[in-house]
Write an enzyme that holds these catalytic residues in place. Structure first.
Site, mmCIF file in Angstrom:
data_model
loop_
_atom_site.group_PDB
_atom_site.id
_atom_site.type_symbol
_atom_site.label_atom_id
_atom_site.label_comp_id
_atom_site.label_asym_id
_atom_site.label_seq_id
_atom_site.Cartn_x
_atom_site.Cartn_y
_atom_site.Cartn_z
ATOM 1 N N THR A 98 -0.465 -4.392 1.732
ATOM 2 C CA THR A 98 -1.661 -4.479 2.575
ATOM 3 C C THR A 98 -1.308 -4.954 3.974
ATOM 4 O O THR A 98 -1.866 -4.490 4.969
ATOM 5 C CB THR A 98 -2.682 -5.458 1.945
ATOM 6 O OG1 THR A 98 -2.949 -5.058 0.602
ATOM 7 C CG2 THR A 98 -3.986 -5.460 2.723
ATOM 8 N N HIS A 124 -5.379 -8.850 0.907
ATOM 9 C CA HIS A 124 -6.187 -8.536 -0.255
ATOM 10 C C HIS A 124 -7.168 -7.432 0.102
ATOM 11 O O HIS A 124 -7.658 -7.350 1.224
ATOM 12 C CB HIS A 124 -6.912 -9.764 -0.829
ATOM 13 C CG HIS A 124 -7.526 -10.668 0.186
ATOM 14 N ND1 HIS A 124 -6.794 -11.595 0.896
ATOM 15 C CD2 HIS A 124 -8.803 -10.796 0.619
ATOM 16 C CE1 HIS A 124 -7.601 -12.250 1.719
ATOM 17 N NE2 HIS A 124 -8.824 -11.782 1.569
ATOM 18 N N ASP A 167 0.007 -9.625 -4.797
ATOM 19 C CA ASP A 167 -0.531 -8.256 -4.840
ATOM 20 C C ASP A 167 -1.047 -7.875 -6.228
ATOM 21 O O ASP A 167 -1.085 -6.700 -6.577
ATOM 22 C CB ASP A 167 0.523 -7.224 -4.400
ATOM 23 C CG ASP A 167 1.161 -7.560 -3.072
ATOM 24 O OD1 ASP A 167 0.413 -7.756 -2.106
ATOM 25 O OD2 ASP A 167 2.403 -7.631 -2.997
ATOM 26 N N ASP A 205 -5.591 1.432 -15.922
ATOM 27 C CA ASP A 205 -5.800 2.878 -15.825
ATOM 28 C C ASP A 205 -4.579 3.642 -15.336
ATOM 29 O O ASP A 205 -4.492 4.859 -15.519
ATOM 30 C CB ASP A 205 -6.980 3.170 -14.895
ATOM 31 C CG ASP A 205 -6.873 2.438 -13.567
ATOM 32 O OD1 ASP A 205 -6.868 1.194 -13.582
ATOM 33 O OD2 ASP A 205 -6.789 3.100 -12.522
ATOM 34 N N THR A 260 7.420 -17.847 -0.771
ATOM 35 C CA THR A 260 6.601 -18.145 0.399
ATOM 36 C C THR A 260 6.798 -19.622 0.766
ATOM 37 O O THR A 260 7.617 -20.312 0.173
ATOM 38 C CB THR A 260 5.122 -17.799 0.131
ATOM 39 O OG1 THR A 260 4.396 -17.824 1.366
ATOM 40 C CG2 THR A 260 4.484 -18.752 -0.874
#
Length: 429
Positions: free
Chosen positions: A298, A41, A13, A332, A238
Site C-alpha cells: 500500500t 491499510h 499487511d 477466497d 520496524t
C-alpha cells in the site's frame, strides 16, 4: 467486553484495516498506538477504496472519537492529505483527536532514513524511507519534537535550531550530503501545528475516561508482531512495539485494561522487504497467489514476498501478544487450487523444532515442515455463514486454529465489509 485490540500476527499487511473497520461500527472510539505512515491499510466501503497510512481505520465508523496516540509518529503533510481526501469523499473527520505527546516526523528524519539506508548497501533493511526509524531514534535520544512543541513557537524554534545543528553535522561530515536550512522548515511546520491544534488533546485522559464509562474502545495495532522491535525478526523489523503490550504504552493506559486481543492473519503469509521468511514461495504458486490477491505494498507499491501459512510464526505471535482470537483474511484466494500447505514446524540442522529462533543465522537454516491439505473449487466470495463453506475450507480453517491454539472469530472471503463470516463476536468474548 469494552476494550478490544486488533494486532497483525504476521509481518504486516494482514488486512487489519478490514476487521478494524468491521468492529468499529460498534465502537465508541477507535485508537491507534504505534507506527507512522509506513503502515498502509486499505478499506473498501460502498464500492470506494480508501488507502491510508496514518489516520486510523476507525475513522469511518467510530461513534465518538478516532484517536492517534502518543506512540504514533506523525508526518503532518501525510495526515492532512489523508484528511482532505476523506472529507472530499464525505467522511466526517471532526472526531479525530491527536495526542499532545506524539512525536513529529521532521524533514531531517526523512533525509536521515534515506542516507542511512543508502550507506548500508547490500545490508539494507528495506525501510520505506519515511523517516519512521530516525524519529523513534530522536525520541529515544530525547531530542524529538512532539506535537505539544509544535504548538509553541518559541519552543519549536529552539528545538529545531538545536536539532538542525546535530543533524547537519551528521549529513555533511558522515554522509557527505548538503545541510538542511532552518527557514525551509520552520514556518511550514509551525503552520502545520496551528492547523493541528483543534485536534490536539491529552488522549490518555480521553481514552481512560471512555474505558471508565464502559464505552467500547477499539485499539488498532500497526504493522505485525513479526516486525516488533523486540519480538520480531531483528534487525529486519520496524522501530516500535507492535505487540499488544505496545498498545498500553502507546496510548497511556494500564496493561490490564485490554479485554480481548484479536490476531489478524492471512490464509497464507506475506512479507515486504528483506529478512528471513521460512515458508517463502519462489515459484509459480507464489506468483499465482500474489496476482490473485494483488499483493503489492500500500505504501511502497513493491511486490510482497509470498509463502504458505506458517503456524510456527503464529504460535510465537500468540504467545508474546496474548492473542485469544484469530481473524483470518483472504480465504477466497485458494478457490480453484488443488492443494494447500501449512507449515507445522521447522527443521533446524536435522532437528525438528516448533519454536521461532531468535538467531538470524538459525532462521536462515530453518526448513519448513509442511502438512498438505486439499483445496476447493467453489467460489466462496458470496458465502455468509460457516455452514456454507466447502468442507475442505472448513478443514483448513480448523487445522489452523488447532495448530495455533486460538479460536477463529472471523473469516474473510472478500474485500468488502459484508464479506465477513462472524464466528464469535469479539465484543462478547
Amino acid at each position: 467486553m469494552t476494550a478490544v485490540a486488533v494486532v497483525g500476527s504476521q509481518w504486516g499487511d494482514e488486512g487489519k484495516g478490514k476487521i478494524t473497520d468491521f468492529l468499529s461500527k460498534d465502537a465508541a472510539m477507535a485508537v491507534r498506538s504505534n507506527g507512522g505512515n509506513n503502515a498502509g491499510h486499505t478499506i473498501d466501503i460502498d464500492g470506494k477504496t480508501f488507502k491510508m497510512r496514518l489516520i486510523p481505520s476507525g475513522i469511518f465508523a467510530a461513534k465518538d472519537n478516532t484517536v492517534i496516540g502518543n506512540g504514533v509518529v506523525i508526518n503532518p503533510e501525510v495526515m492532512f492529505s489523508e484528511l482532505e481526501n476523506l472529507e472530499k469523499n464525505g467522511i466526517d473527520t471532526s472526531g479525530l483527536r491527536i495526542s499532545n505527546r506524539a512525536h513529529i516526523i521532521m524533514p531531517y528524519d526523512i533525509k536521515q532514513d534515506e542516507y542511512q539506508e543508502e550507506a548500508k548497501g547490500k545490508n539494507k533493511i528495506g525501510t520505506t524511507k519515511n523517516g519512521i526509524g530516525p524519529t523513534y531514534m530522536d525520541k529515544a535520544s530525547r531530542i524529538g519534537i512532539r506535537v505539544c512543541d509544535l504548538l509553541e513557537k518559541d519552543t519549536f524554534e529552539e528545538k529545531l535550531r538545536t536539532n538542525l545543528e546535530i543533524k547537519n553535522e551528521l549529513f555533511t561530515k558522515v554522509y557527505g550530503k548538503p545541510a538542511l536550512k532552518f527557514e525551509d522548515i520552520f514556518d511550514k511546520y509551525y503552520e502545520y501545528g496551528q492547523r493541528m491544534k483543534k485536534y490536539v488533546t491529552d488522549t490518555s485522559v480521553l481514552v481512560n475516561d471512555a474505558l471508565d464509562q464502559n464505552k467500547k474502545v477499539l485499539f488498532e495495532g500497526a504493522q505485525g508482531i513479526m516486525l516488533d522491535i523486540d519480538e520480531g525478526t531483528y534487525p529486519f523489523v520496524t522501530s516500535s512495539n507492535t505487540i499488544s503490550g505496545g498498545i498500553a504504552s502507546g496510548i497511556g493506559i494500564g496493561a490490564n485494561r485490554l479485554d480481548t486481543v484479536i490476531g489478524v492473519c492471512k490464509a497464507y503469509t506475506t512479507r515486504v522487504g528483506a529478512g528471513p521468511f521460512p515458508t517463502e514461495l519462489l515459484d509459480e504458486t507464489g506468483d499465482r497467489i500474489r496476482e490473485i490477491a494483488h499483493e503489492y505494498g500500500t505504501v511502497t507499491g513493491r511486490p510482497r514476498r509470498v509463502g504458505w501459512f506458517d503456524s510456527v510464526a503464529l504460535r510465537h505471535s500468540k504467545r508474546v501478544a496474548g492473542i485469544n482470537g484469530l481473524s483470518l483474511n483472504l480465504l477466497d484466494v485458494f478457490s480453484g487450487f488443488d492443494k494447500i500447505k501449512i507449515c507445522t514446524a521447522y527443521e533446524l540442522d536435522g532437528e525438528k523444532i516448533d519454536y521461532y529462533p531468535a538467531s538470524l543465522k538459525e532462521l536462515y537454516r530453518c526448513k519448513p515442515v509442511y502438512e498438505e491439505l486439499p483445496a476447493w473449487e467453489e467460489d466462496i466470495t458470496q458465502v455468509k455463514t460457516w455452514d456454507e463453506l466447502p468442507e475442505n475450507a472448513k478443514k483448513f480453517l480448523n487445522r489452523i486454529s488447532e495448530l495455533v491454539g486460538v479460536p477463529l472469530v472471523t473469516v474473510s472471503v472478500g474485500p468488502d465489509r459484508e464479506q465477513t463470516i462472524v464466528l464469535k463476536n469479539p465484543w462478547e468474548m
